[in-house]
Scaffold this active site. Sequence first.
Site, mmCIF file in Angstrom:
data_model
loop_
_atom_site.group_PDB
_atom_site.id
_atom_site.type_symbol
_atom_site.label_atom_id
_atom_site.label_comp_id
_atom_site.label_asym_id
_atom_site.label_seq_id
_atom_site.Cartn_x
_atom_site.Cartn_y
_atom_site.Cartn_z
ATOM 1 N N GLY A 160 -0.110 1.110 -7.362
ATOM 2 C CA GLY A 160 -1.021 0.747 -6.270
ATOM 3 C C GLY A 160 -1.906 1.912 -5.883
ATOM 4 O O GLY A 160 -1.979 2.905 -6.606
ATOM 5 N N GLY A 202 5.080 -1.401 -11.237
ATOM 6 C CA GLY A 202 3.735 -1.650 -10.701
ATOM 7 C C GLY A 202 3.094 -0.391 -10.160
ATOM 8 O O GLY A 202 3.772 0.598 -9.885
ATOM 9 N N ASP A 204 -5.802 -8.038 2.899
ATOM 10 C CA ASP A 204 -5.974 -7.790 1.463
ATOM 11 C C ASP A 204 -5.328 -8.917 0.650
ATOM 12 O O ASP A 204 -4.577 -8.660 -0.295
ATOM 13 C CB ASP A 204 -5.366 -6.428 1.088
ATOM 14 C CG ASP A 204 -5.882 -5.917 -0.267
ATOM 15 O OD1 ASP A 204 -6.946 -6.393 -0.715
ATOM 16 O OD2 ASP A 204 -5.220 -5.054 -0.869
ATOM 17 N N THR A 253 5.639 1.617 -8.071
ATOM 18 C CA THR A 253 6.874 0.928 -7.701
ATOM 19 C C THR A 253 7.817 0.903 -8.903
ATOM 20 O O THR A 253 7.387 0.629 -10.030
ATOM 21 C CB THR A 253 6.560 -0.519 -7.248
ATOM 22 O OG1 THR A 253 5.612 -0.452 -6.180
ATOM 23 C CG2 THR A 253 7.803 -1.235 -6.762
#
Length: 452
Positions: A10, A8, A129, A15
Amino acid sequence: YDLGKEVGRGHFGHTCSAVVKKGEHKGHTVAVKIISKAKMTTAISIEDVRREVKILKALSGHDNLVRFYDACEDALNVYIVMELCEGGELLDRILARGGRYTEEDAKAIIVQILSVVAFCHLQGVVHRDLKPENFLFTTRDESAPMKLIDFGLSDFIRPDERLNDIVGSAYYVAPEVLHRSYSMEADIWSIGVITYILLCGSRPFWARTESGIFRSVLRADPNFDGSPWPSVSAEAKDFVKRFLNKDYRKRMTAVQALTHPWLRDEQRQIPLDILIFRLVKQYLRATPLKRLALKALSKALSEDELLYLRLQFKLLEPRDGFVSLDNFRTALTRYSTDAMRESRVLEFQHALEPLAYRKMDFEEFCAAAISPYQLEALERWEEIAGTAFQHFEQEGNRVISVEELAQELNLAPTHYSIVQDWIRKSDGKLNFLGFTKFLHGVTIRGSNTRRH
């Protein structure tokens, strides 16, 4: 850790999956969030990462919260080691379904979101968020549980604090965040947006530009007329509307939402709601007349509307039908984590000090733990207010002068004219308008007067 493939990306980094080489988790596969120090150019972003680690560490122990294992750093990066969730994002599942969920499937998702958010809020953590990208499923299985990840924008919030920085994602941001004065209710708005999307497949607030989205959030009302809304249950629609109320004071809390008719389940354990502490604190500081008005209001509630209060009272473990300071203290301590110390939630105990010397039964607890603002959002508010006023007429209403009423509301002499219409000419007591206005109080904004 042996780092594996990227899973992932961000704001500040990416990650990867990794295998633990030694220690108690040896052989386990974990997720490692790698945050580049080169991208942490400001003191604020360094502080954000420190806070994220602190929050992840402090908030342990909820089934729908990603598990934190470790954090370390070298010259180039900060590493946050967490449980690996391999089931993909909620967003991907929504898209894979072509947008729409059945009500039953949507409920299963929303209950998990509410449960973890109620836990965060009780600990004094506001996420800021909440969106489908930040919920991951543990496995690819259809019925796999979900975990809330990414506390990069989260913050500790003290009992009476308002935050003012604009953070979050445009589609999910609450109106009061854009006005730069908000608290935990902003998370509830975001859950409302997620629920709306799950039930109909489109966003409630949409525009081509970010400023257009913000304008829509501040001014537009979500559409409940187009397909599929006519075939959605009345309870589900009411649920979403109670979240997407532009007035944050009228929104349900996460715990209240778990007792809403759409989600109600006798078997489900309901957590303690931090709202109870906030409202009881206000009640203990209120004048005798205000307490009588709240008592009259609580007597107008139906058994259905009292369910949440009954469950909360039960969580305080009353002795012989009464609660005192000890009950509130013990209940808070039972749910305590390290986060509570940071957010100073335990300061509520000082505010509830008057209960050290007296007891409160369920009837008084109902008067203390209701919010006129939230009740005003109910469809039957006028009926409730009418019944409440009848109770108030019987026990509570009394002769009151304009000066005294203005002092009750902390109004300066220049604003006395506001309350003149609230008193009956015939007997000098509060009229119906006065009763409802008195329950809400008055907010004076600058030179112009705004009535609630």
